[in-house]
Structure formats: structure tokens, C-alpha cells
Design a protein around this motif. Structure first.
Motif, PDB file in Angstrom:
ATOM      1  N   GLY A  72       0.636  -1.125  -0.085  1.00  0.00           N
ATOM      2  CA  GLY A  72       0.032   0.104   0.004  1.00  0.00           C
ATOM      3  C   GLY A  72       0.813   1.305   0.020  1.00  0.00           C
ATOM      4  N   ARG A  73       1.751   1.286   0.835  1.00  0.00           N
ATOM      5  CA  ARG A  73       2.666   2.417   0.909  1.00  0.00           C
ATOM      6  C   ARG A  73       3.607   2.557  -0.411  1.00  0.00           C
ATOM      7  N   ASP A  74       3.904   1.564  -0.908  1.00  0.00           N
ATOM      8  CA  ASP A  74       4.783   1.726  -2.289  1.00  0.00           C
ATOM      9  C   ASP A  74       3.983   1.919  -3.200  1.00  0.00           C
ATOM     10  N   LEU A  75       2.673   1.652  -3.390  1.00  0.00           N
ATOM     11  CA  LEU A  75       1.735   2.021  -4.578  1.00  0.00           C
ATOM     12  C   LEU A  75       1.405   3.487  -4.331  1.00  0.00           C
ATOM     13  N   ALA A  76       1.155   3.923  -3.150  1.00  0.00           N
ATOM     14  CA  ALA A  76       0.905   5.461  -2.778  1.00  0.00           C
ATOM     15  C   ALA A  76       2.187   6.170  -3.362  1.00  0.00           C
ATOM     16  N   LEU A  77       3.535   5.962  -3.095  1.00  0.00           N
ATOM     17  CA  LEU A  77       4.504   6.462  -3.792  1.00  0.00           C
ATOM     18  C   LEU A  77       4.586   6.615  -5.378  1.00  0.00           C
ATOM     19  N   PHE A  78       3.983   5.409  -6.018  1.00  0.00           N
ATOM     20  CA  PHE A  78       3.771   5.604  -7.415  1.00  0.00           C
ATOM     21  C   PHE A  78       2.516   6.531  -7.889  1.00  0.00           C
ATOM     22  N   ASN A  79       1.792   6.716  -6.901  1.00  0.00           N
ATOM     23  CA  ASN A  79       0.368   7.528  -6.914  1.00  0.00           C
ATOM     24  C   ASN A  79       1.084   8.965  -7.301  1.00  0.00           C
ATOM     25  N   LEU A  80       2.151   9.341  -6.627  1.00  0.00           N
ATOM     26  CA  LEU A  80       2.719  10.668  -6.994  1.00  0.00           C
ATOM     27  C   LEU A  80       2.895  11.074  -8.511  1.00  0.00           C
ATOM     28  N   THR A  81       3.191   9.926  -9.135  1.00  0.00           N
ATOM     29  CA  THR A  81       3.263  10.108 -10.796  1.00  0.00           C
ATOM     30  C   THR A  81       2.021  10.639 -11.318  1.00  0.00           C
ATOM     31  N   ASN A  82       0.925  10.756 -10.542  1.00  0.00           N
ATOM     32  CA  ASN A  82      -0.610  11.238 -11.044  1.00  0.00           C
ATOM     33  C   ASN A  82      -0.583  12.608 -10.382  1.00  0.00           C
TER      34      ASN A  82
END
Length: 402
Positions: free
Chosen positions: A342-352
Motif C-alpha cells: 500500500g505504501r509503495d503504490l502510494a509513492l507511485f501515485n505521486l506520478t499522478n
């Protein structure tokens, strides 16, 4: 213990329900941010107020980024996803309806910021749950199914604002009801869908590859960020650019082109995703789509008339939509630690969210002096760099037929 790629495949009904739940996230924010929020600002201010809209958008993006990370961490630490999804659904629905009751611009800004917290409390564990449930052998078709999200989001925006079909005071209520109808079935019927193999430690090197996971994660993050900068720029300035070529180009034609692109991307994403699963080439379609994005942008930069311009945009936009949906699922393949999914996907969400802060500055710097062609050449270069980053590890990463 069998690896994640050997985990049991999910049945088709759950894939469909999950794709609809993910689309519920898009239905939650697309109508509000693109149509209903600007309308509400105009009602409060007596006219369109770009400054208020910019303030709402900026602070909303900041809160969304932080809330997504916090929600991802909470779902990781609790080892639960569905209760957080339900809590986020309830909170975001209540706050969405409250947006329609705002009595001042300042109150509206605060309500949208609070709504972003609820929305991301739902979205962050929802995508992490996909990583808990879908094995590597289904991640391509999962990504294809995720292409439904932007298409249904755009359709919902059209539905709630179509003619006199829905009274203005009922539009936010309808959006909240649509989101609940899309999200709840997957959460209610997906109680036993997690796969134990997908919760085990991952090998440090991607299966069938010599690429360390950490390196793959960095390349995947940067590749998505670069394409998102280009895609965000086109989303924001499509109408302005088309009117620079044809001053009387109508608004509804731009909206129709955008909707057509999203609809066309769904079957193409499913086909490419299924192909990548069958042939064990999860990254290759991403590299190919990033390359097509660059070619579409170059065609737009050199367009001499409206027909060429629209053709170049369609190539770019379809490729970008496929790229973003497939990338979302293949990211789950490369993440190194299931306990921090969940945390790592949230860091990927920064690309949005970060591109929304970068793209306006690029436009202000380039367009007034050099025109849109220079901006599109820059976007083409960014997309080409994305393709190169992904092509560097686009060899087979899984056994075909898993």
C-alpha cells in the motif's frame, strides 16, 4: 513455497467486479473535478473564478498525495484492505454531497480537501488489494480491465450533466450512488480472494531477468511520470491547441474526441494485456505504447491542418491510455515487499499528482515564445525516454501460460 506467478488465478467474475470497483474511483472524482466543481464555484462567486479553481485543484492534489500515502501505510500495518475501502467510501460519499452545500469559496476548498482524504482512504487500499489477489499471470488482463476506469469516469460526467436528465441539486447524490454501486459488489463478494503466495517475500531479482527489483521500480516510476507529464499537458490544453489551428473549433467536439479515445482504449488494452500474459512479456507493451506516444506527439508538432492534428492526438491519446492502465497493474509485479504494498503504490501515485505541478510551468515557459509545437516536441522526448527506460528490461519476465 510457489512464487507469486504460480498463485491461483482469479475467476472472471471477480476480475469484472474489481475492474468496476476501480472504475468507481474514477466516477468519484472525474465528474466532480472536471464539471461539477467549476459549476459550483461559478454559483458561489457569481461567475467563473479561475483563481478559486486553481486553489482547490492545487491544495486538493497536495492533500490527495499525502492521504494516499497515509492510507496505504494504514492498510499495510493492519493487514486489512476491505474495511479501509468501506470507510473511505462512506467518508468520501458524505463529503462529496457536502460539497454541494458549501456556502463560500473557502468552505468549498476545505470540503474538497477533506473529500480527497476520504477518496484516497478508499483508493489506496483498493489498488493494494489487487496486488494481494491477482497473480502475475493475470496482471496483463487486469491492466486491460483497468482501462474501464477513465472511460466510465468520462461517461459518468456526461450522464450527470446531460440536458435536464438530472436536476442540478441531485447530481452529487447521483455520483455518490454510482460510486457505491460500483465499489460495493467487489468488497462484499471478494472476502476470500487474497492469495497467500502473493503475501510472501519477493525475490530480489525479477523472475526470468537479471534486473534487480529496486532498479525496475525506479525505472517504472520515472517512465510513468514522464508519460503523465505529457498526458496531463494534453488533457489541460487540448481545446486551446485545437483552437489555435481552427479558432471556431467547438467545445463538444474536443470532448467527443476525448471520450472516443477512452472508449477505443478499453478493448485494445484488454487485447494487449491478454497478449502480455500469454507470452510472458509484461513490459514490452508499455515500451511500445510510450514509443507510440512520442510518435503521436511528433505528428502533432508537425501538423499542418486540423485533420493531421486530430490524427496525431488520437494516436498519442490511445497509446497513453493503454500505457497508464497496463502500467498500473504491472507495477504490482515489480514491487519488492508485499507487506509495504500500500505504501509503495502510494509513492507511485505521486506520478499522478506531481505532473499537475510541473506541467503548467513547462507550458508557460514554452508556448508564449515557441508555440505548441515546441511543447509537443518536449513531450515527445519525455515519452521516448520513457520507452527507452522500459525497453531496457522488456525481455520475458514470466513463463507464458502461467
Amino acid at each position: 513455497m510457489p512464487g507469486p506467478e504460480a498463485a491461483a488465478r482469479q475467476p472472471g467474475w471477480f476480475l469484472i467486479l474489481f475492474a468496476l470497483a476501480a472504475a468507481g474511483g474514477a466516477v468519484a472524482y472525474v465528474p466532480l473535478l472536471t464539471v461539477l466543481l467549476p459549476q459550483r464555484i461559478a454559483e458561489l462567486q457569481g461567475a467563473e473564478d479561475v483563481a478559486v479553481l486553481a486553489r482547490v485543484t492545487f491544495f486538493g492534489a497536495v492533500v490527495a498525495s499525502i492521504a494516499n500515502i497515509v492510507a496505504g501505510i494504514l492498510s499495510d500495518r493492519s493487514a486489512l484492505r476491505r474495511p479501509w475501502i468501506l470507510a473511505g467510501l462512506a467518508l468520501s460519499s458524505v463529503l462529496l454531497i457536502a460539497v454541494g452545500e458549501a456556502r463560500s469559496a473557502s468552505e468549498l476548498v476545505l470540503l474538497v480537501m477533506a473529500w480527497q482524504v476520504g477518496l484516497n482512504l478508499m483508493l489506496a487500499p483498493l489498488m493494494a488489494w489487487a496486488g494481494d489477489c491477482f497473480p502475475d499471470s493475470q496482471k496483463g488482463v487486469l491492466g486491460g480491465a483497468l482501462a474501464l476506469s477513465p472511460a466510465l469516469g468520462a461517461l459518468a460526467g456526461s450522464l450527470v450533466t446531460y440536458g435536464g436528465l438530472v436536476p442540478p441539486e441531485a447530481r452529487l447524490w447521483l455520483v455518490a450512488a454510482l460510486v457505491a454501486a460500483l465499489v460495493l459488489p467487489a468488497v462484499i463478494f471478494g472476502g476470500a480472494r487474497r492469495r497467500a503466495e502473493l503475501l510472501q517475500p519477493r525475490p530480489e531479482v525479477l523472475p526470468g531477468s537479471t534486473v534487480p527489483r529496486g532498479q525496475a521500480v525506479r525505472r517504472m516510476w520515472l517512465a510513468r511520470f514522464l508519460v503523465q507529464v505529457a498526458e496531463g499537458g494534453m488533457f489541460a490544453f487540448l481545446l486551446f491547441w485545437l483552437r489555435s489551428l481552427a479558432p471556431d473549433f467547438p467545445e463538444n467536439s474536443a470532448a467527443n474526441i476525448f471520450s472516443l479515445v477512452l472508449v477505443c482504449a478499453v478493448p485494445l488494452s484488454l487485447l494487449l494485456g491478454r497478449w502480455s500474459d500469454r507470452h510472458g512479456r509484461p513490459i514490452l507493451p508499455l515500451a511500445g505504447c510510450a514509443l507510440l506516444c512520442a510518435l503521436g506527439m511528433l505528428a502533432m508538432a508537425g501538423a499542418g491542418d486540423l485533420t493531421q492534428a486530430v490524427a496525431g492526438y488520437v494516436i498519442f491519446a490511445i497509446a497513453a491510455a493503454i500505457f497508464l492502465s497496463l502500467h498500473a497493474s504491472q507495477t504490482l509485479r515489480v514491487l519488492p515487499a508485499p507487506e509495504h504494498r500500500g505504501r509503495d503504490l502510494a509513492l507511485f501515485n505521486l506520478t499522478n499528482t506531481l505532473p499537475a505541478m510541473v506541467m503548467p510551468w513547462l507550458t508557460v515557459l514554452l508556448v508564449p515564445e515557441l508555440g505548441y509545437s515546441a511543447l509537443f516536441v518536449l513531450f515527445a522526448v519525455l515519452s521516448l525516454v520513457s520507452a527507452v527506460l522500459l525497453a531496457s528490461f522488456a525481455r520475458p519476465l514470466a513463463t507464458p501460460g502461467n
